[in-house]
Scaffold this motif. Structure first.
Motif, PDB file in Angstrom:
ATOM      1  N   LYS A   1       0.828  -1.153   0.082  1.00  0.00           N
ATOM      2  CA  LYS A   1       0.009   0.040   0.091  1.00  0.00           C
ATOM      3  C   LYS A   1       0.916   1.134   0.038  1.00  0.00           C
ATOM      4  CE  LYS A   1      -3.815  -2.125   2.325  1.00  0.00           C
ATOM      5  NZ  LYS A   1      -4.864  -2.190   3.458  1.00  0.00           N
ATOM      6  N   THR A   2       0.734   1.986  -1.037  1.00  0.00           N
ATOM      7  CA  THR A   2       1.368   3.393  -0.973  1.00  0.00           C
ATOM      8  C   THR A   2       0.541   4.521  -1.202  1.00  0.00           C
ATOM      9  OG1 THR A   2       1.642   3.138  -3.639  1.00  0.00           O
ATOM     10  CG2 THR A   2       3.659   2.211  -2.350  1.00  0.00           C
ATOM     11  N   ARG A   3       0.604   5.448  -0.901  1.00  0.00           N
ATOM     12  CA  ARG A   3       0.143   6.852  -0.920  1.00  0.00           C
ATOM     13  C   ARG A   3       0.914   8.034  -1.004  1.00  0.00           C
ATOM     14  NH1 ARG A   3      -0.350   9.491   3.850  1.00  0.00           N
ATOM     15  NH2 ARG A   3       0.492   8.089   5.709  1.00  0.00           N
ATOM     16  N   LEU A   4       0.485   9.002  -1.479  1.00  0.00           N
ATOM     17  CA  LEU A   4       1.156  10.328  -1.629  1.00  0.00           C
ATOM     18  C   LEU A   4       0.175  11.304  -0.752  1.00  0.00           C
ATOM     19  CD1 LEU A   4       1.924  10.821  -5.575  1.00  0.00           C
ATOM     20  CD2 LEU A   4       3.569  10.230  -3.630  1.00  0.00           C
ATOM     21  N   PRO A   5       0.938  11.993   0.134  1.00  0.00           N
ATOM     22  CA  PRO A   5       0.205  13.031   1.004  1.00  0.00           C
ATOM     23  C   PRO A   5      -0.803  13.868   0.067  1.00  0.00           C
ATOM     24  CG  PRO A   5       2.481  13.496   0.751  1.00  0.00           C
ATOM     25  CD  PRO A   5       2.264  12.132   0.185  1.00  0.00           C
TER      26      PRO A   5
ATOM     27  N   PRO B   1       4.357  17.039  -1.191  1.00  0.00           N
ATOM     28  CA  PRO B   1       5.165  18.198  -0.719  1.00  0.00           C
ATOM     29  C   PRO B   1       5.579  18.699  -1.974  1.00  0.00           C
ATOM     30  CG  PRO B   1       6.027  16.041  -0.636  1.00  0.00           C
ATOM     31  CD  PRO B   1       4.511  15.748  -0.868  1.00  0.00           C
ATOM     32  N   ALA B   2       6.057  20.045  -1.912  1.00  0.00           N
ATOM     33  CA  ALA B   2       6.586  20.649  -3.077  1.00  0.00           C
ATOM     34  C   ALA B   2       7.877  20.098  -3.438  1.00  0.00           C
ATOM     35  CB  ALA B   2       6.880  22.157  -2.740  1.00  0.00           C
ATOM     36  N   LEU B   3       8.111  20.207  -5.051  1.00  0.00           N
ATOM     37  CA  LEU B   3       9.057  19.348  -5.616  1.00  0.00           C
ATOM     38  C   LEU B   3      10.425  19.922  -4.886  1.00  0.00           C
ATOM     39  CD1 LEU B   3      10.021  17.461  -7.474  1.00  0.00           C
ATOM     40  CD2 LEU B   3       9.965  19.252  -9.199  1.00  0.00           C
TER      41      LEU B   3
END
Length: 138
Positions: free
Chosen positions: A9-13, A17-19
């Motif tokens: 299970k993966t997820r991006l917030p 976040p800014a690059l």
């Protein structure tokens, strides 16, 4: 005798976040474990998969794996779970996919053989002075 596939299970917030923050975190992680020859390559416009590649070398397979683990640990501080981590078993080349930034940690001989820097920077260099001088004489 088959086993069920393991689901990661993966997820991006939300929001991610800014690059610049993600890049700074990656650089902090590789510097923390003294990675060698760290290179950042902007691949925007060349790849739809990622915006930046960060390439670094480790001195041994243990060092390569430790650097990759540190990148994952630092990314988690930004609430970013890697989309994938590949190559940890052999640890000659470990790839950590953080979405907008993909991190490659390699042994020097593997890095030299695959030459990712040359692959992704072909055509980035301005024409040499000789070509410029020839064109101005036309």
């Amino acid at each position: 005798m088959s086993s069920q596939a393991q689901v990661i299970k993966t997820r991006l917030p939300s929001p991610p976040p800014a690059l610049p923050d993600l890049l700074a975190t990656v650089h902090a992680a590789v510097q923390e474990l003294k990675a060698k020859d760290v290179v950042e390559i902007d691949v925007r416009g060349k790849s739809s998969v990622s915006d930046y590649l960060v390439i670094a070398s480790g001195t041994s397979t243990r060092h390569v794996k430790s650097i990759a683990d540190e990148v994952v640990k630092f990314a988690k501080k930004l609430d970013v779970m890697p989309l994938g981590v590949e190559g940890e078993r052999e640890a000659e080349w470990v790839l950590v996919d953080l979405g907008d930034v993909i991190v490659h940690i390699m042994l020097p001989r593997v890095r030299e053989f695959y030459a990712l820097e040359r692959l992704w920077t072909v055509g980035d260099q301005p024409p040499s002075d000789v070509e410029t001088a020839d064109e101005s004489q036309l």
